[in-house]
Design a protein around this motif. Structure first.
Motif, PDB file in Angstrom:
ATOM      1  N   HIS A 184       3.652   7.415  19.602  1.00 46.60           N
ATOM      2  CA  HIS A 184       3.937   8.357  18.516  1.00 46.60           C
ATOM      3  C   HIS A 184       2.799   8.426  17.507  1.00 46.60           C
ATOM      4  CE1 HIS A 184       8.474   7.496  19.343  1.00 46.60           C
ATOM      5  NE2 HIS A 184       7.971   8.395  20.182  1.00 46.60           N
ATOM      6  N   GLU A 185       1.575   8.153  17.938  1.00 47.00           N
ATOM      7  CA  GLU A 185       0.457   8.135  16.992  1.00 47.00           C
ATOM      8  C   GLU A 185       0.230   9.490  16.321  1.00 47.00           C
ATOM      9  OE1 GLU A 185      -1.181   8.743  21.178  1.00 47.00           O
ATOM     10  OE2 GLU A 185       0.208   7.351  20.210  1.00 47.00           O
ATOM     11  N   SER A 186       0.692  10.571  16.944  1.00 43.44           N
ATOM     12  CA  SER A 186       0.527  11.901  16.344  1.00 43.44           C
ATOM     13  C   SER A 186       1.329  12.039  15.052  1.00 43.44           C
ATOM     14  CB  SER A 186       0.946  12.989  17.336  1.00 43.44           C
ATOM     15  OG  SER A 186       2.312  12.839  17.690  1.00 43.44           O
ATOM     16  N   GLU A 187       2.342  11.177  14.869  1.00 41.45           N
ATOM     17  CA  GLU A 187       3.171  11.247  13.669  1.00 41.45           C
ATOM     18  C   GLU A 187       2.507  10.609  12.451  1.00 41.45           C
ATOM     19  OE1 GLU A 187       6.966   9.547  14.512  1.00 41.45           O
ATOM     20  OE2 GLU A 187       7.465  10.987  16.083  1.00 41.45           O
ATOM     21  N   VAL A 188       1.394   9.917  12.657  1.00 36.86           N
ATOM     22  CA  VAL A 188       0.722   9.232  11.553  1.00 36.86           C
ATOM     23  C   VAL A 188       0.352  10.206  10.447  1.00 36.86           C
ATOM     24  CG1 VAL A 188      -1.362   7.961  10.898  1.00 36.86           C
ATOM     25  CG2 VAL A 188      -0.145   7.347  12.972  1.00 36.86           C
ATOM     26  N   SER A 189      -0.006  11.440  10.822  1.00 36.34           N
ATOM     27  CA  SER A 189      -0.428  12.429   9.818  1.00 36.34           C
ATOM     28  C   SER A 189       0.673  12.714   8.800  1.00 36.34           C
ATOM     29  CB  SER A 189      -0.851  13.731  10.496  1.00 36.34           C
ATOM     30  OG  SER A 189       0.224  14.270  11.258  1.00 36.34           O
ATOM     31  N   GLN A 190       1.941  12.512   9.195  1.00 35.91           N
ATOM     32  CA  GLN A 190       3.048  12.762   8.278  1.00 35.91           C
ATOM     33  C   GLN A 190       3.084  11.763   7.135  1.00 35.91           C
ATOM     34  OE1 GLN A 190       6.885  13.355  10.214  1.00 35.91           O
ATOM     35  NE2 GLN A 190       5.874  13.902  12.125  1.00 35.91           N
ATOM     36  N   VAL A 191       2.508  10.575   7.362  1.00 34.98           N
ATOM     37  CA  VAL A 191       2.533   9.535   6.338  1.00 34.98           C
ATOM     38  C   VAL A 191       1.690   9.940   5.139  1.00 34.98           C
ATOM     39  CG1 VAL A 191       1.972   7.120   5.842  1.00 34.98           C
ATOM     40  CG2 VAL A 191       2.938   7.744   8.065  1.00 34.98           C
ATOM     41  N   ALA A 192       0.580  10.652   5.398  1.00 40.12           N
ATOM     42  CA  ALA A 192      -0.298  11.091   4.308  1.00 40.12           C
ATOM     43  C   ALA A 192       0.266  12.352   3.676  1.00 40.12           C
ATOM     44  CB  ALA A 192      -1.713  11.329   4.836  1.00 40.12           C
ATOM     45  N   GLY A 193       1.436  12.227   3.077  1.00 38.14           N
ATOM     46  CA  GLY A 193       2.104  13.386   2.490  1.00 38.14           C
ATOM     47  C   GLY A 193       1.758  13.585   1.029  1.00 38.14           C
ATOM     48  N   ASP A 194       2.450  14.516   0.398  1.00 39.23           N
ATOM     49  CA  ASP A 194       2.220  14.813  -1.013  1.00 39.23           C
ATOM     50  C   ASP A 194       2.752  13.698  -1.892  1.00 39.23           C
ATOM     51  OD1 ASP A 194       1.149  17.252  -0.254  1.00 39.23           O
ATOM     52  OD2 ASP A 194       3.105  18.253  -0.320  1.00 39.23           O
ATOM     53  N   VAL A 195       2.232  13.620  -3.104  1.00 35.32           N
ATOM     54  CA  VAL A 195       2.697  12.641  -4.088  1.00 35.32           C
ATOM     55  C   VAL A 195       4.061  13.081  -4.606  1.00 35.32           C
ATOM     56  CG1 VAL A 195       2.247  11.585  -6.324  1.00 35.32           C
ATOM     57  CG2 VAL A 195       0.361  11.963  -4.721  1.00 35.32           C
ATOM     58  N   LEU A 196       5.038  12.197  -4.541  1.00 40.00           N
ATOM     59  CA  LEU A 196       6.386  12.514  -5.016  1.00 40.00           C
ATOM     60  C   LEU A 196       6.467  12.400  -6.528  1.00 40.00           C
ATOM     61  CD1 LEU A 196       9.416  13.033  -4.512  1.00 40.00           C
ATOM     62  CD2 LEU A 196       9.692  10.569  -4.145  1.00 40.00           C
ATOM     63  N   CYS A 197       5.852  11.346  -7.061  1.00 44.32           N
ATOM     64  CA  CYS A 197       5.943  11.065  -8.493  1.00 44.32           C
ATOM     65  C   CYS A 197       4.786  10.145  -8.869  1.00 44.32           C
ATOM     66  CB  CYS A 197       7.291  10.396  -8.800  1.00 44.32           C
ATOM     67  SG  CYS A 197       7.584  10.029 -10.542  1.00 44.32           S
ATOM     68  N   VAL A 198       4.455  10.111 -10.145  1.00 43.76           N
ATOM     69  CA  VAL A 198       3.421   9.199 -10.653  1.00 43.76           C
ATOM     70  C   VAL A 198       4.070   8.278 -11.681  1.00 43.76           C
ATOM     71  CG1 VAL A 198       1.218   9.009 -11.873  1.00 43.76           C
ATOM     72  CG2 VAL A 198       1.603  10.904 -10.269  1.00 43.76           C
ATOM     73  N   THR A 199       3.842   6.982 -11.545  1.00 47.71           N
ATOM     74  CA  THR A 199       4.456   6.022 -12.459  1.00 47.71           C
ATOM     75  C   THR A 199       3.800   6.099 -13.837  1.00 47.71           C
ATOM     76  OG1 THR A 199       2.939   4.184 -11.971  1.00 47.71           O
ATOM     77  CG2 THR A 199       4.827   4.484 -10.492  1.00 47.71           C
ATOM     78  N   ALA A 200       4.371   5.348 -14.772  1.00 46.81           N
ATOM     79  CA  ALA A 200       3.836   5.327 -16.133  1.00 46.81           C
ATOM     80  C   ALA A 200       2.410   4.788 -16.167  1.00 46.81           C
ATOM     81  CB  ALA A 200       4.737   4.480 -17.029  1.00 46.81           C
ATOM     82  N   LYS A 201       2.036   3.966 -15.179  1.00 44.85           N
ATOM     83  CA  LYS A 201       0.695   3.391 -15.114  1.00 44.85           C
ATOM     84  C   LYS A 201      -0.243   4.207 -14.228  1.00 44.85           C
ATOM     85  CE  LYS A 201       2.132  -1.378 -16.047  1.00 44.85           C
ATOM     86  NZ  LYS A 201       2.118  -2.772 -15.548  1.00 44.85           N
ATOM     87  N   GLY A 202       0.214   5.376 -13.792  1.00 42.97           N
ATOM     88  CA  GLY A 202      -0.643   6.257 -13.020  1.00 42.97           C
ATOM     89  C   GLY A 202      -0.652   6.007 -11.530  1.00 42.97           C
ATOM     90  N   LYS A 203       0.262   5.192 -11.025  1.00 42.86           N
ATOM     91  CA  LYS A 203       0.324   4.914  -9.589  1.00 42.86           C
ATOM     92  C   LYS A 203       1.066   6.041  -8.874  1.00 42.86           C
ATOM     93  CE  LYS A 203       2.512   1.756  -6.281  1.00 42.86           C
ATOM     94  NZ  LYS A 203       3.433   0.603  -6.134  1.00 42.86           N
ATOM     95  N   PRO A 204       0.446   6.657  -7.854  1.00 39.42           N
ATOM     96  CA  PRO A 204       1.147   7.729  -7.129  1.00 39.42           C
ATOM     97  C   PRO A 204       2.193   7.156  -6.172  1.00 39.42           C
ATOM     98  CG  PRO A 204      -1.020   7.356  -6.177  1.00 39.42           C
ATOM     99  CD  PRO A 204      -0.929   6.465  -7.380  1.00 39.42           C
ATOM    100  N   ILE A 205       3.350   7.764  -6.144  1.00 44.05           N
ATOM    101  CA  ILE A 205       4.427   7.346  -5.247  1.00 44.05           C
ATOM    102  C   ILE A 205       4.515   8.364  -4.115  1.00 44.05           C
ATOM    103  CG2 ILE A 205       6.870   6.783  -5.024  1.00 44.05           C
ATOM    104  CD1 ILE A 205       5.304   4.935  -6.893  1.00 44.05           C
ATOM    105  N   LYS A 206       4.363   7.892  -2.875  1.00 43.96           N
ATOM    106  CA  LYS A 206       4.456   8.778  -1.724  1.00 43.96           C
ATOM    107  C   LYS A 206       5.033   7.992  -0.545  1.00 43.96           C
ATOM    108  CE  LYS A 206       0.051   9.759  -1.716  1.00 43.96           C
ATOM    109  NZ  LYS A 206      -1.275  10.305  -1.287  1.00 43.96           N
TER     110      LYS A 206
END
Length: 333
Positions: free
Chosen positions: A88-110
């Protein structure tokens, strides 16, 4: 002995793939029994044919992540290896998705796994989403991140987080303090997520304004929750009646995420889990999604995944190993 070469276009991507002290490459070498050498902008992979093929696919998948701005961590490498082994290596591209939210310290959540990406997509698309899976899969954390994102974008006017205060071997009555003090330990995971997303001051400010509410499930009875993002956590510990009560609180403009782990039910044996019931009853209804996460989606310490897998194997074999004990009859004198 087989050998393949991979051309590296950008040195930065190769550095990301190699990881700290070449740790990622060593993991790939150990996993597939190959030897990987970097020479003049190329990676040469040598070993038996199958191992080389798997290693090359893994490296190429990691390079594709690095090209999308993702820095592969040891955890990412382990996950990609599992996908490659399953084809299922073709599914790896799905992991690099959009940022859902950014924490108060600027960490992107995805999303960090394919399962998490599907879970996030379901939350964004549907009014009600059931996220079911073992500990460490990010069910609650991602739900809180989605709630904060919706609040910041003014899609909802408040965030409501709730859990059933079910005792897991300990009694609430023995804890010191008033009712709020007694239930706070049960709600702590929800507080932790909000603190990280809003920051301590932001959380306190929104709590004071009534934009955030964290309360036991019992407090939901008799209310209609409009224009809210509502998260019911630890839903496996709701009764059938509690789940029905909660689902009928939903008002206009609201979004609901229900999370739980059906392998960790703390209800009395004669009580049916409201979450297990809801998974059967609500299946197939439009605008309701049921997402099942597995041990592969665990994003905590690598040992957590191994522990969950070990317990799954043990519990699968348990019914076969158990035998009914016959009562011992004692003859009277």
């Amino acid at each position: 002995m087989a050998e393949q070469s991979i051309r590296i276009e950008r040195l930065e991507e190769m550095t990301d793939v190699f990881g700290s002290f070449d740790g990622n490459i060593r993991t790939i070498e150990d996993e597939f029994g190959v030897n990987i050498i970097s020479r003049e902008g190329e990676l040469k992979v040598s070993g038996d044919a199958e191992g080389v093929a798997f290693a090359v696919k893994t490296i190429q998948a990691l390079l594709s992540l690095a090209a999308r701005g993702e820095t592969p961590t040891p955890q990412t490498v382990t996950y990609v290896i599992s996908l490659v082994r399953e084809g299922h290596e073709s599914e790896v591209s799905q992991v690099a998705g959009d940022v859902l939210c950014v924490t108060a310290k600027g960490k992107p959540i995805k999303a960090k796994t394919v399962g998490q990406k599907r879970y996030i997509d379901a939350i964004l698309k549907n009014t009600i989403t059931l996220g079911v899976g073992p500990a460490g899969t990010g069910k609650t954390y991602l739900a809180v991140a989605a709630a904060v994102a919706a609040f910041r974008e003014k899609q909802v006017s408040r965030i409501i987080l709730t859990r059933p205060a079910i005792e897991a071997g300990e009694k609430l009555g023995f804890l010191p303090g008033d009712l709020q003090s007694k239930v706070d330990p049960y709600l702590r995971p929800l507080y932790d997520g909000l603190f990280e997303m809003f920051g301590t001051e932001g959380y306190a400010r929104n709590l004071e304004r009534g934009n955030i509410e964290v309360a036991p499930l019992a407090y939901m009875r008799g209310r209609t929750l409009d224009d809210s993002f509502i998260i019911l956590d630890e839903a496996q510990n709701t009764s059938r009646e509690q789940m029905k009560m909660f689902l009928t609180r939903i008002g206009f403009g609201s979004k609901v995420v229900i999370t739980g782990d059906i392998t960790q039910i703390d209800l009395p044996r004669d009580k049916t889990s409201g979450l297990k019931d809801a998974m059967r009853i609500l299946e197939g209804i439009d605008d309701i999604a049921i997402c099942t996460l597995t041990a592969k989606d665990v994003v905590r310490h690598a040992l957590v995944q191994k522990i969950i897998t070990a317990y799954e194997k043990f519990e699968k074999n348990l019914p076969q190993a158990q035998t009914k004990r016959q009562p011992v009859r004692r003859s009277g004198r």
